[in-house]
Design a protein around this motif. Structure first.
Motif, PDB file in Angstrom:
ATOM      1  N   VAL A 174      41.286  40.627   8.242  1.00 36.71           N
ATOM      2  CA  VAL A 174      40.598  39.751   8.301  1.00 36.71           C
ATOM      3  C   VAL A 174      40.614  39.870   7.038  1.00 36.71           C
ATOM      4  CG1 VAL A 174      38.632  39.002   8.110  1.00 36.71           C
ATOM      5  CG2 VAL A 174      39.806  39.628  10.546  1.00 36.71           C
ATOM      6  N   TRP A 175      40.878  40.020   6.112  1.00 33.72           N
ATOM      7  CA  TRP A 175      40.740  40.321   4.518  1.00 33.72           C
ATOM      8  C   TRP A 175      42.177  39.613   3.691  1.00 33.72           C
ATOM      9  CZ3 TRP A 175      44.022  42.887   0.572  1.00 33.72           C
ATOM     10  CH2 TRP A 175      43.328  42.531  -0.772  1.00 33.72           C
ATOM     11  N   LEU A 176      43.772  39.615   4.539  1.00 34.58           N
ATOM     12  CA  LEU A 176      44.967  39.207   4.065  1.00 34.58           C
ATOM     13  C   LEU A 176      44.570  38.297   4.633  1.00 34.58           C
ATOM     14  CD1 LEU A 176      47.130  42.299   5.098  1.00 34.58           C
ATOM     15  CD2 LEU A 176      46.482  41.224   3.033  1.00 34.58           C
ATOM     16  N   LEU A 177      44.178  37.827   5.525  1.00 38.48           N
ATOM     17  CA  LEU A 177      43.244  36.483   6.364  1.00 38.48           C
ATOM     18  C   LEU A 177      42.685  35.303   5.472  1.00 38.48           C
ATOM     19  CD1 LEU A 177      43.570  36.274  10.180  1.00 38.48           C
ATOM     20  CD2 LEU A 177      46.049  35.562   8.818  1.00 38.48           C
ATOM     21  N   ARG A 178      41.898  36.051   4.803  1.00 39.80           N
ATOM     22  CA  ARG A 178      40.873  35.542   4.025  1.00 39.80           C
ATOM     23  C   ARG A 178      41.929  35.080   2.566  1.00 39.80           C
ATOM     24  NH1 ARG A 178      35.337  34.859   4.747  1.00 39.80           N
ATOM     25  NH2 ARG A 178      35.524  35.580   2.581  1.00 39.80           N
ATOM     26  N   ARG A 179      42.844  35.115   2.352  1.00 36.77           N
ATOM     27  CA  ARG A 179      43.899  35.643   1.083  1.00 36.77           C
ATOM     28  C   ARG A 179      44.336  34.454   1.818  1.00 36.77           C
ATOM     29  NH1 ARG A 179      41.464  39.574  -3.263  1.00 36.77           N
ATOM     30  NH2 ARG A 179      39.652  40.347  -3.178  1.00 36.77           N
ATOM     31  N   ARG A 180      44.523  34.017   2.910  1.00 39.38           N
ATOM     32  CA  ARG A 180      46.117  33.612   2.712  1.00 39.38           C
ATOM     33  C   ARG A 180      47.250  34.332   2.976  1.00 39.38           C
ATOM     34  NH1 ARG A 180      42.365  30.114   0.092  1.00 39.38           N
ATOM     35  NH2 ARG A 180      41.360  28.232   1.238  1.00 39.38           N
ATOM     36  N   LEU A 181      47.149  35.262   2.437  1.00 36.77           N
ATOM     37  CA  LEU A 181      48.315  36.364   3.244  1.00 36.77           C
ATOM     38  C   LEU A 181      48.334  36.397   4.591  1.00 36.77           C
ATOM     39  CD1 LEU A 181      47.712  38.641   0.072  1.00 36.77           C
ATOM     40  CD2 LEU A 181      49.106  36.870  -0.182  1.00 36.77           C
TER      41      LEU A 181
END
Length: 251
Positions: A93-100
């Motif tokens: 989820v953290w990666l998705l929030r950073r568009r990674l």
């Protein structure tokens, strides 16, 4: 008029070398797993002796040392599926929030795919778990290979590959050492608690390493298709995203 043959570029040469090294690494970790699988299926007496001695010796030690048993149970819990589910859900989820998004996909596929692979191999081999007279822990399912051991190799490798670009050299050494200690400790805990044989743990390590190498190779090919550099494990999965991978940086 015949056109001159195209010469390979330096980048093509480097990718070819990396591909060969990745294939060699995959073979080096797959061969030990294959040998262990063969010996377990064949019920090779020397391996059975090692498994039985490790089971009985560690079980007796654990029965006589409560602090050791408590530490083994803590390590076993730390390497359990519910803990990994929480940790890697947060990471994804953290990666998705950073568009990674591609890194998030790598994390999810590596973790879930590794778990599915473990269950498939367990079903095929169908080895029963160890039996002791005074069990310290109980585990359902089959024994070979150890899911805890495989998941430990996969999970800590994924975290290191993911965050490696964002870490300083000092932190890299510290997290690498901690990861090795935890992976070995989790594997030891499964034998000490008599829920796995030593060969189950070794096979889990080998299968986990093979899975990480395969997933990294797939991710590297994906990067190449997009015109990016193939993965160099020494630089992590996506060195160009180092600033985005620092937890304290803005998303």
């Amino acid at each position: 008029m015949n056109s001159a043959p195209m010469r390979p570029t330096p980048s093509d040469t480097r990718f070819g070398v990396r591909s060969v090294l990745a294939l060699l690494a995959l073979v080096l970790v797959a061969v030990p797993f294959g040998l262990l699988l063969f010996f377990v299926q064949d019920q090779w007496p020397p391996l059975q002796t090692v498994d039985d001695d490790a089971r009985d010796g560690l079980h007796r030690f654990a029965l006589d040392h409560g602090a050791f048993t408590a530490a083994m149970k803590a390590l076993s819990f730390a390497g359990s599926a519910p803990v990994y589910f929480v940790v890697f859900t947060v990471v994804a989820v953290w990666l998705l929030r950073r568009r990674l998004h591609r890194l998030a996909a790598f994390v999810v596929v590596a973790e879930l795919g590794g778990a599915v692979l473990n269950e498939v191999v367990k079903t095929i081999v169908h080895r029963a778990r160890p039996i002791v007279s005074d069990p310290l822990a109980h585990a359902s399912g089959l024994s070979f290979p150890s899911g805890h051991s495989q998941a430990a190799v996969v999970s800590y490798s994924v975290l290191l590959l993911l965050f490696w670009p964002a870490m300083s050299p000092g932190w890299r050494k510290a997290w690498l050492a901690l990861s090795i200690v935890l992976v070995l400790g989790i594997g030891l805990s499964r034998v000490a608690l008599s829920v796995h044989y030593a060969s189950d743990v070794l096979a889990g390590y080998a299968l986990g390493a093979a899975w990480v190498v395969a997933m990294t190779a797939v991710f590297s090919a994906w990067r190449l298709e997009r015109g990016e550099r193939p993965v160099d494990p020494g630089d992590g999965l996506a060195p160009e995203e180092a600033s985005q991978l620092r937890p304290g940086s803005g998303g």
